[in-house]
Scaffold this motif. Sequence first.
Motif, short mmCIF file in Angstrom:
data_model
loop_
_atom_site.label_atom_id
_atom_site.label_comp_id
_atom_site.label_asym_id
_atom_site.label_seq_id
_atom_site.Cartn_x
_atom_site.Cartn_y
_atom_site.Cartn_z
N ASP A 216 0.87 -1.18 0.00
CA ASP A 216 0.00 0.00 0.00
C ASP A 216 0.90 1.23 0.00
N TYR A 217 0.93 1.90 -1.14
CA TYR A 217 1.79 3.08 -1.26
C TYR A 217 0.90 4.32 -1.29
N TYR A 218 0.72 4.93 -0.12
CA TYR A 218 -0.11 6.13 0.02
C TYR A 218 -1.50 5.92 -0.58
N GLY A 219 -2.11 4.82 -0.18
CA GLY A 219 -3.48 4.54 -0.60
C GLY A 219 -3.61 3.83 -1.92
N GLU A 220 -2.50 3.63 -2.61
CA GLU A 220 -2.52 2.94 -3.90
C GLU A 220 -1.87 1.57 -3.73
N THR A 221 -2.60 0.51 -4.06
CA THR A 221 -2.07 -0.84 -3.90
C THR A 221 -1.35 -1.28 -5.17
#
Length: 335
Positions: free
Chosen positions: A103-108
């Motif tokens: 999970d990179y700042y809300g983006e998977t």
Amino acid sequence: MRPTRKERKRESGSALIAVLCLIFTAGLLVTAVVSMSQYNTFTLGTRLALQRSFYTAEGAANRIQWLIAADRNLHPLQILGEVDYSEYDYDRYLADGVVHTLDYYGETVEFVITDAQSGFDFSAQNANSTLQRLRQAEIDDTEYTELLDILGNRINDYNDSGDELSIDGMEVDDYDAEGKAPLPRNEAMKFREELFYITGFTDLFPPDRDGRLSAIRLIPPENTGSLSGAPSLFSADRRLLKAFTQLEDENIEALLDALETYRRERTSFNDLLNDPLLLGNLANLSRNESGNYTVTIRPPQGSGRPGQRLTFSFPAFSIFGPQNNTVEYFEWIFY
């Protein structure tokens, strides 16, 4: 002289037609503008998603490098395949092909780590030994071994500094005839993708579904690290197993099934294989990490959103960071 009633009606009718035509034309223009706006909105959303995924993958790549550094610091001596992921309350980051999510700042994103010391080595110094190993694996298939001989001669002509033509080889005139001037290089290949220039290479070693020669080892840029040595077992395909082991086809299938189950279920590879005979035939393949990693980042399967994919290869660094605060890359490609 004042117009008659009949003339006034005629003039009113003409004006009405003009107004109606104007309204109709305006309606067509509005419809066109709305349609174009909807189209631009649709394509703009796709472009924005691709641009967002570009920056997401780039940022995730940086984080993944540090995750690998932390794993190496916690577990400095690790044999690939001996890890049971369920024994840990945190994820492990090994060059074993297991699919991870981040999970990179809300983006998977999904990513896979493999050893950069993988695949067949077609660098100038090792191409002939690689071809010889492939010949020995299929010694009874004369048509295939003849194609390997032709390929070997063409690679040698490409790498050597002379202009003497090998049997079925290719030199300057042959490349000119195929519109490939100013080839050949006439010195050692500088990067793996030069193999695309060798006529017939992709007939024997086709690119993967992403258009990459992932079955072939990278040739590192000059003045960077080395990727020479035994290829990793955990990124081996059927052909590589055939060339580097003495296993029969049915045993190779069992080995490939065990590797796939390990990647999917994250259980001990040794327990899955459970066959000392098979394990004893893997001496020519490496189960130790070389310290050089290839990472592929992509949107999660089934997400349905457009996204950039990123593959990069690099030598690992410690938790204190890379030497001179500079990361060297053997490969960095978006597609």
